[in-house]
Design a protein around this motif. Structure first.
Motif, PDB file in Angstrom:
ATOM      1  N   ALA A  70       0.815  -1.219   0.000  1.00 32.55           N
ATOM      2  CA  ALA A  70       0.000   0.000   0.000  1.00 32.55           C
ATOM      3  C   ALA A  70       0.846   1.265   0.000  1.00 32.55           C
ATOM      4  N   CYS A  71       2.062   1.171   0.513  1.00 30.29           N
ATOM      5  CA  CYS A  71       2.966   2.326   0.541  1.00 30.29           C
ATOM      6  C   CYS A  71       3.816   2.431  -0.725  1.00 30.29           C
ATOM      7  N   GLY A  72       3.557   1.545  -1.685  1.00 24.90           N
ATOM      8  CA  GLY A  72       4.194   1.679  -2.992  1.00 24.90           C
ATOM      9  C   GLY A  72       5.535   1.015  -3.161  1.00 24.90           C
ATOM     10  N   VAL A  73       5.933   0.138  -2.241  1.00 20.97           N
ATOM     11  CA  VAL A  73       7.207  -0.569  -2.381  1.00 20.97           C
ATOM     12  C   VAL A  73       7.069  -1.624  -3.480  1.00 20.97           C
ATOM     13  N   HIS A 214      -7.786 -10.325  -1.826  1.00 24.18           N
ATOM     14  CA  HIS A 214      -7.333 -10.599  -3.193  1.00 24.18           C
ATOM     15  C   HIS A 214      -7.396  -9.376  -4.106  1.00 24.18           C
ATOM     16  N   GLY A 215      -7.441  -8.196  -3.522  1.00 23.84           N
ATOM     17  CA  GLY A 215      -7.451  -6.997  -4.343  1.00 23.84           C
ATOM     18  C   GLY A 215      -8.806  -6.610  -4.884  1.00 23.84           C
ATOM     19  N   SER A 216      -9.863  -7.213  -4.358  1.00 20.72           N
ATOM     20  CA  SER A 216     -11.207  -6.924  -4.865  1.00 20.72           C
ATOM     21  C   SER A 216     -11.944  -5.971  -3.940  1.00 20.72           C
ATOM     22  N   GLY A 217     -12.952  -5.283  -4.514  1.00 19.87           N
ATOM     23  CA  GLY A 217     -13.768  -4.351  -3.756  1.00 19.87           C
ATOM     24  C   GLY A 217     -15.165  -4.886  -3.555  1.00 19.87           C
ATOM     25  N   PRO A 218     -16.169  -4.032  -3.671  1.00 22.68           N
ATOM     26  CA  PRO A 218     -17.561  -4.465  -3.485  1.00 22.68           C
ATOM     27  C   PRO A 218     -17.956  -5.616  -4.397  1.00 22.68           C
ATOM     28  N   GLU A 224      -8.994  -4.981  -8.491  1.00 28.00           N
ATOM     29  CA  GLU A 224      -8.265  -3.766  -8.828  1.00 28.00           C
ATOM     30  C   GLU A 224      -6.762  -3.914  -8.592  1.00 28.00           C
ATOM     31  N   TYR A 225      -6.393  -4.780  -7.691  1.00 26.57           N
ATOM     32  CA  TYR A 225      -4.989  -5.002  -7.345  1.00 26.57           C
ATOM     33  C   TYR A 225      -4.729  -6.501  -7.264  1.00 26.57           C
ATOM     34  N   ILE A 226      -3.458  -6.858  -7.324  1.00 27.27           N
ATOM     35  CA  ILE A 226      -3.077  -8.251  -7.055  1.00 27.27           C
ATOM     36  C   ILE A 226      -2.833  -8.343  -5.555  1.00 27.27           C
ATOM     37  N   GLY A 227      -3.875  -8.709  -4.838  1.00 33.58           N
ATOM     38  CA  GLY A 227      -3.781  -8.787  -3.391  1.00 33.58           C
ATOM     39  C   GLY A 227      -3.521 -10.202  -2.922  1.00 33.58           C
TER      40      GLY A 227
END
Length: 373
Positions: A70-73, A214-218, A224-227
């Motif tokens: 989340a901090c962009g690393v 897993h990077g998903s929202g509603p 939206e992301y590879i979580g």
């Protein structure tokens, strides 16, 4: 007398009724992952720790990974941290393809030495992870100034330090992001693995909530992301809710035992915990230092007293990090600490009698010349 280093079966009567009540409510709703209990513990800890957002997750280790993302690393970035800490601090960095860059510790506090951190900053540096080791806050003012001057992210590894303070404010929510661990041994513990990420940035909190599923929202099938799968289950949230009202008392007991140890050991040839003037230690672990550590540990074990070494091998000497190219002697203070530190029993349900037994045994060892076998 046998004195356990830690006994997690003690004190259950103080929180078990509240926990079982929460469990009944969970069973009645059928919401076993995230859900209302998770939201409640997030809200209560955010308020307690002065954070705008608290995002509960599956473990402290996963929380640190989420915070870095989340901090962009990203891959090929460098992240500066201490070699004298639990493995997850560095492994989270490598899991992103970034490189952990170690800086030596302050021999007094055993936390990152800001001057050593400054020496490691270069154009590839993206972040600093400050570990509040054993519950003792790192020098956030100096590290924060370094991060600001060089445009770096500062992340707090507060896994062992819930309710510890720096300049009167709770650690964990003072920087770009902070991580808490609720592993069963921690000052505030779950009944399994659990963790939390703290942040004061709205957009980062929104991202973190998606990253843990897993990077998903509603829409759970739009990513939206590879979580990762880093959700906390409702039963762990329930255990935290049941125990949270006891945390202040528990920490006060740890501090009382620690201050008693300090008073009784101050005339002995060992180093007691050093705390910076701006810091308030919560003694997740009470740690002494002595060159006679191994003999002392053997002596205490022979007297039936549990004691442990956190940590016996610095991270730069771990086999899995051999590719980083570090050698013995690169971080002399961390290496010396790993040979000298010893952690003594210090937890809320240690009895006063057991506490005095530990004191007596340590004093007996040194009064015998430190040569006892």
């Amino acid at each position: 007398m046998t004195v356990p280093f830690l006994n997690l079966t003690r004190g259950r009567e103080t929180y078990e009724p509240a926990f079982l009540k929460h469990v009944e409510e969970i069973l009645s709703t059928g919401i076993f992952v995230l859900g209302p209990k998770t939201e409640e513990i997030e809200n209560r800890l955010a308020e307690r720790l002065g954070a705008r957002h608290a995002i509960a997750c599956s473990s402290g280790s996963d929380g640190l990974l989420l915070a870095l993302i989340a901090c962009g690393v990203k891959s090929k970035d460098e992240v500066i941290t201490t070699p004298f800490t639990f493995f997850a601090t560095a492994s989270a960095i490598t899991r992103l393809g970034a490189t952990p860059v170690f800086a030596d510790i302050d021999p007094k506090t055993l936390n990152l030495d800001p001057e050593k951190v400054a020496e490691k900053i270069n154009p590839r540096t993206r972040a600093i992870i400050a570990v509040h080791l054993y519950g003792n806050p790192a020098h956030l003012s100096a590290l924060g100034m370094l991060a600001k001057d060089h445009g770096l992210v500062l992340i707090e590894d507060a896994a062992q330090a819930i309710d510890a303070r720096w300049e009167g404010k709770p650690v964990g929510a003072m920087c770009d992001a902070g991580m808490l661990s609720f592993y069963p041994t921690k000052n505030l513990s779950a009944m399994g693995d659990a963790g939390m990420v703290l942040t004061n940035v709205d957009s980062r909190a929104e991202m973190l909530r998606k990253l843990r599923i897993h990077g998903s929202g509603p829409n759970q099938y739009v990513h939206e992301y590879i979580g990762i799968n880093a959700r906390i289950d409702a039963f762990q949230a329930a255990s935290l809710l049941a125990k949270l009202p006891l945390l202040t008392k528990w920490n006060e007991t740890r501090i009382r035992f620690a201050e008693s140890y300090n008073a009784k050991f101050k005339d002995l040839p060992l180093q007691i915990p050093r705390v910076l003037p701006a810091a308030e230690h919560v003694y997740h672990l009470y740690t002494i230092r002595t060159p006679r550590r191994d003999k002392l540990q053997k002596f205490l074990n022979g007297r039936g007293i549990g004691c442990c070494v956190y940590y016996p091998l610095p991270l730069h000497l771990q086999p899995c990090f051999a590719s980083l190219g570090y050698e013995e002697g690169d971080f002399p203070e961390a290496e010396l600490a790993s040979r000298e530190v010893l952690n003594l029993p210090c937890y809320p349900y240690l009895s006063d009698t057991e506490h005095e037994e530990v004191i007596e045994a340590v004093r007996d060892f040194f009064n015998s010349g430190g040569q006892s076998e």
